[in-house]
Write an enzyme that holds these catalytic residues in place. Structure first.
Site, short mmCIF file in Angstrom:
data_model
loop_
_atom_site.label_atom_id
_atom_site.label_comp_id
_atom_site.label_asym_id
_atom_site.label_seq_id
_atom_site.Cartn_x
_atom_site.Cartn_y
_atom_site.Cartn_z
N TYR A 188 0.92 -1.17 0.04
CA TYR A 188 0.00 -0.06 0.13
C TYR A 188 0.86 1.23 -0.02
CZ TYR A 188 -4.70 -1.96 0.68
OH TYR A 188 -6.02 -2.50 0.74
N LYS A 224 2.88 -15.04 2.75
CA LYS A 224 3.22 -16.23 1.52
C LYS A 224 4.64 -16.44 1.54
CE LYS A 224 1.76 -17.75 -2.49
NZ LYS A 224 0.95 -19.11 -2.80
N ASP A 280 -2.99 -18.26 0.51
CA ASP A 280 -3.98 -19.06 -0.30
C ASP A 280 -4.50 -20.09 0.63
OD1 ASP A 280 -1.52 -20.14 -0.06
OD2 ASP A 280 -1.30 -20.74 -2.21
N ASP A 338 -6.37 -6.88 4.23
CA ASP A 338 -7.48 -6.24 3.45
C ASP A 338 -8.42 -7.40 2.96
OD1 ASP A 338 -9.15 -4.32 2.40
OD2 ASP A 338 -8.19 -4.43 0.37
N ASP A 357 -12.53 -9.14 4.22
CA ASP A 357 -13.63 -8.93 3.41
C ASP A 357 -14.34 -10.34 3.30
OD1 ASP A 357 -13.45 -6.40 3.06
OD2 ASP A 357 -14.29 -6.23 1.05
C1 IPM Z 1 -10.29 -0.81 3.98
C2 IPM Z 1 -10.62 -0.35 2.65
C3 IPM Z 1 -9.42 0.51 2.36
C4 IPM Z 1 -8.11 -0.41 2.17
C5 IPM Z 1 -9.66 1.13 0.85
C6 IPM Z 1 -10.80 2.03 0.89
C7 IPM Z 1 -8.36 2.29 0.71
O1 IPM Z 1 -10.84 -1.29 1.54
O2 IPM Z 1 -10.11 -0.32 4.94
O3 IPM Z 1 -10.42 -1.95 3.97
O4 IPM Z 1 -7.82 -1.13 1.33
O5 IPM Z 1 -7.45 -0.31 3.34
MN MN Z 2 -11.01 -3.15 2.37
#
Ligand code: IPM
Ligand code: MN
Length: 371
Positions: A142, A189, A221, A245, A249
């Site tokens: 990042y 990884k 993975d 990240d 999710d």
């Molecule tokens: C998160 C979001 C952010 C990230 C984006 C919006 C930059 O997806 O906080 O998880 O990737 O960190």
């Molecule tokens: Mn995110």
């Protein structure tokens, strides 16, 4: 207790979900005799529109001078669909994380009996799932060097980590594991990446300082698969920025909706609380977004202030709405309640205004008529 909270509503559904979290915080303040003061500041697409930059300096200044930051969401499709855009809303959030040195992002993954039917996994696989992801937040790909060649045909994103960056977040994760089921899983990884090999080395070296914690390792993975086939195995998961990240999710699927998950970002002083979901622009302004990720982020903030009883009451309020089916559109697309109604119900719960015999008919009146 008196606290100054910087509020950054951000983009899309950010303002409407944050509003409900503040409503709940206000109910807590009133009920427990605290005083929370809020100062609003800009970040994201809204900040670009109003000031030309995604993160005005005064927002950083305000965050540094407050007890905590409550953040909504960031992002706008007009930038997502323009790969040539020089200024992007997300740069604001990344710069804020870096400026406040929020090196650890803590994402608890919980499941709720009332939402089990929304999870595509078999019920027995998600029972008692309760783990927490420690995502490194200010390093890695990042924040590495980014470049596109002059002819536009090649691009680079560098991933760098150093020992200190790994140690400080790993230490928090180890300490957290000590307070839980004493298991720490490093996700990396290391079969391919140098940075991952450094993570493994550093974390292994630290392990003897935490002899009560069992440390294990998973390639990312495999971890992605294990989260689906056997999520009960996890206690504390530690990982670098981008893997964190992605797997967080993924893990949100276990709880039934991405809209449910809160997070806390901590580091060298400032603390920031935000739902893990994005700005969900299709829903903005419609009062249909799920405010629970934001409300539970406010609960994490209360915990951070040491107000554990208050935080527990907010969580009880959340569970109460789920149990009685007062849920938003992401959870029940046909029989749903407005964002503001859910916020109102949870704040009423905190204020002790929900009678033990609920008259659901009264609440039915506040139900959404949008289908
Ligand atoms: C998160 C979001 C952010 C990230 C984006 C919006 C930059 O997806 O906080 O998880 O990737 O960190
Ligand atoms: Mn995110």
């Amino acid at each position: 207790m008196e606290k100054l909270i910087t509020v950054i509503e951000g983009d899309g559904i950010g303002p409407e979900v944050t509003k409900q979290a503040i409503r709940v915080l206000n109910a807590v303040a009133q009920q427990f005799n605290h005083h929370f003061e809020y100062k609003y500041h800009l970040m994201g697409a809204i900040a670009i529109d109003q000031t030309g930059t995604p993160l005005p300096d005064e927002t950083i200044e305000a965050c540094l001078n407050s007890d905590a930051v409550l953040f909504g969401a960031i992002g706008d499709p007009k930038y997502d669909n323009d790969p040539t855009a020089k200024v992007r809303p997300e740069q604001g959030l990344l710069k804020l994380r870096k400026s406040l040195q929020l090196f650890a992002n803590i994402r608890p993954i919980s499941t709720y009996a009332a939402l089990q039917h929304l999870c595509p996994l078999k019920a027995e696989r998600i029972q008692n799932v309760d783990f927490i992801i420690f995502r490194e937040l200010t390093g890695g790909i990042y924040f590495g060097k980014k470049e596109t060649s002059e002819d536009g045909n090649s691009a680079v994103d560098e991933c760098t980590y150093n020992r200190e960056e790994i140690e400080r977040v790993a230490k928090l994760a180890f300490q957290y594991a000590q307070k839980r089921k004493k298991k720490l899983t490093l996700v990396d990884k290391a079969n391919v990446l140098e940075t991952s090999r450094l993570w493994r080395k550093v974390v292994k070296e630290m392990a003897p300082q935490f002899p009560d914690v069992t440390l294990d390792f998973l390639f990312v993975d495999n971890a992605a698969m294990q989260i689906i086939i056997n999520p009960q195995q996890f206690d504390v998961v530690l990982t670098e920025n981008m893997f964190g990240d992605i797997i967080s999710d993924e893990a949100s699927v276990l709880s039934g909706s991405l809209g449910m998950l809160p997070s806390a970002s901590v580091g060298k002083g400032a603390v920031l609380f935000e739902p893990i979901h994005g700005s969900y622009p299709q829903a903005a302004g419609k009062d249909i977004a799920n405010p629970i990720g934001s409300i539970l982020s406010a609960a994490l903030m209360l915990d951070h202030f040491g107000l554990h009883e208050e935080a527990a009451l907010v969580r009880e309020g959340v569970e109460w709405t789920l149990k009685y089916g007062f849920v938003s559109k992401d959870i029940d697309p046909t029989n749903f309640y407005f964002t503001s109604t859910i916020g109102e119900l949870i704040s009423d719960f905190v204020s002790g205004k929900i009678p033990s015999e609920i008259h659901k008919d009264n609440i039915e009146l506040r139900k959404s008529t949008i289908i």
